[in-house]
Enzyme design. Sequence first.
Site, short mmCIF file in Angstrom:
data_model
loop_
_atom_site.label_atom_id
_atom_site.label_comp_id
_atom_site.label_asym_id
_atom_site.label_seq_id
_atom_site.Cartn_x
_atom_site.Cartn_y
_atom_site.Cartn_z
N HIS A 124 3.00 -39.61 -5.60
CA HIS A 124 1.57 -39.91 -5.36
C HIS A 124 1.51 -41.40 -5.64
O HIS A 124 2.46 -41.90 -6.01
CB HIS A 124 0.61 -39.26 -6.15
CG HIS A 124 1.00 -39.57 -7.68
ND1 HIS A 124 2.06 -39.17 -8.36
CD2 HIS A 124 0.11 -40.14 -8.34
CE1 HIS A 124 1.95 -39.72 -9.58
NE2 HIS A 124 0.91 -40.24 -9.64
N ASP A 126 -1.62 -43.73 -7.58
CA ASP A 126 -2.77 -43.20 -8.53
C ASP A 126 -3.85 -43.42 -7.61
O ASP A 126 -4.41 -44.55 -7.09
CB ASP A 126 -2.62 -44.25 -9.80
CG ASP A 126 -1.29 -44.03 -10.55
OD1 ASP A 126 -1.04 -42.83 -10.36
OD2 ASP A 126 -1.01 -45.06 -11.02
N HIS A 274 5.07 -42.93 -6.94
CA HIS A 274 5.91 -42.52 -7.97
C HIS A 274 5.80 -41.03 -8.29
O HIS A 274 5.02 -40.42 -7.76
CB HIS A 274 5.52 -43.42 -9.12
CG HIS A 274 4.02 -43.26 -9.66
ND1 HIS A 274 3.03 -44.15 -9.07
CD2 HIS A 274 3.53 -42.55 -10.69
CE1 HIS A 274 2.05 -43.88 -9.50
NE2 HIS A 274 2.11 -42.94 -10.59
N ARG A 289 -1.71 -45.34 -20.83
CA ARG A 289 -2.03 -46.15 -19.50
C ARG A 289 -3.29 -46.71 -19.33
O ARG A 289 -4.04 -46.38 -19.67
CB ARG A 289 -1.76 -44.86 -18.42
CG ARG A 289 -2.02 -45.19 -16.94
CD ARG A 289 -2.07 -43.96 -15.86
NE ARG A 289 -3.18 -44.12 -15.05
CZ ARG A 289 -3.19 -43.16 -14.04
NH1 ARG A 289 -2.32 -42.16 -14.09
NH2 ARG A 289 -4.08 -43.22 -13.28
FE LIG Z 1 0.54 -41.75 -11.28
#
Ligand SMILES: [Fe+2]
Length: 302
Positions: A124, A126, A274, A289
């Site tokens: 995918h 993000d 990723h 994150r």
């Molecule tokens: Fe991701």
Amino acid sequence: MAEKNINKGVAGRAQNLSNSRAQGVYETIDIKPATAVIGGIVSGVDMTQPIPDAQVQDLNHALANHNVLFFRDQPELTPEQQIAFARNFGDLHIHPAGPQDLNPEIFVIHTHKDSKINNGGGWHTDVSCDEKPPLGTMLQIHKTPEAGGDTLFANMYAAFDALSDTMKDLLRTCTAMHESEHIYRGRYSDRGVDDTGKSFPSAEHPVVRTHPVSGRECLYVNRAFTTKLVDFEQAESDALLKFLFTHLEQPQFQVRFQWEENSIAFWDNRCTQHLALWDYWPEERKGNRVTINGERPFHQIN
Ligand SMILES: [Fe+2]
């Protein structure tokens, strides 16, 4: 500080890159390519302190050249330090569905023996369901399993370049729907998120995206969020997307990053995809994150 310039296309067409940086010569950082196609291992940065403008510029250009940057020499950053460092690259993104149990700008990545899901377990980009998907994401993993938990990154310039001219010309005319209801509904219920009455974003994006910094074209469909090619029959869309997903997930476009304690990955979410492996259950993996706002994807024919 010099490196072999592995991506001459970026250097040749970038509008805002200084010549030396575009050639892979940086004033304030050292970089070692992680593979021949994607990834750079960076040293010379102290993320616990404000960094000079010249280093921000170096990192921006390194990101354009390598697409994902890895850092192995940082301490565990506080949320405030990670947020301050990420803000050098733009305003920060608030996730449309995730838990916000630490700070709205921090997405806690945490998988353990009782987890029902692993974040990012399929290929995918993000939040490509947003009208303006994130420019990039910066993840620090604080606690790693004894083995496993690698993340794979793939170069979508390389995936596009490997297609035939005929396929490229077809895809340049296409747009696709990116949806998230099927992904996000109920996804974080085990982390206290109640999404009753909530709607989740969807957006139409070009299948071939022009990167606003490099000026290069890259593939912009992904198996997680991209649901249909616009103006195609369903069977046509299903077949073409199946081909594209299989094509872009081939290993020759990838780097596989093995996390160590406090490693950081900073990926350009516009030209990469990723996948986070969950091969370490029942062990624990945890980190923070931070995601940087991006622009609306566009395709520009030069
Ligand atoms: Fe991701």
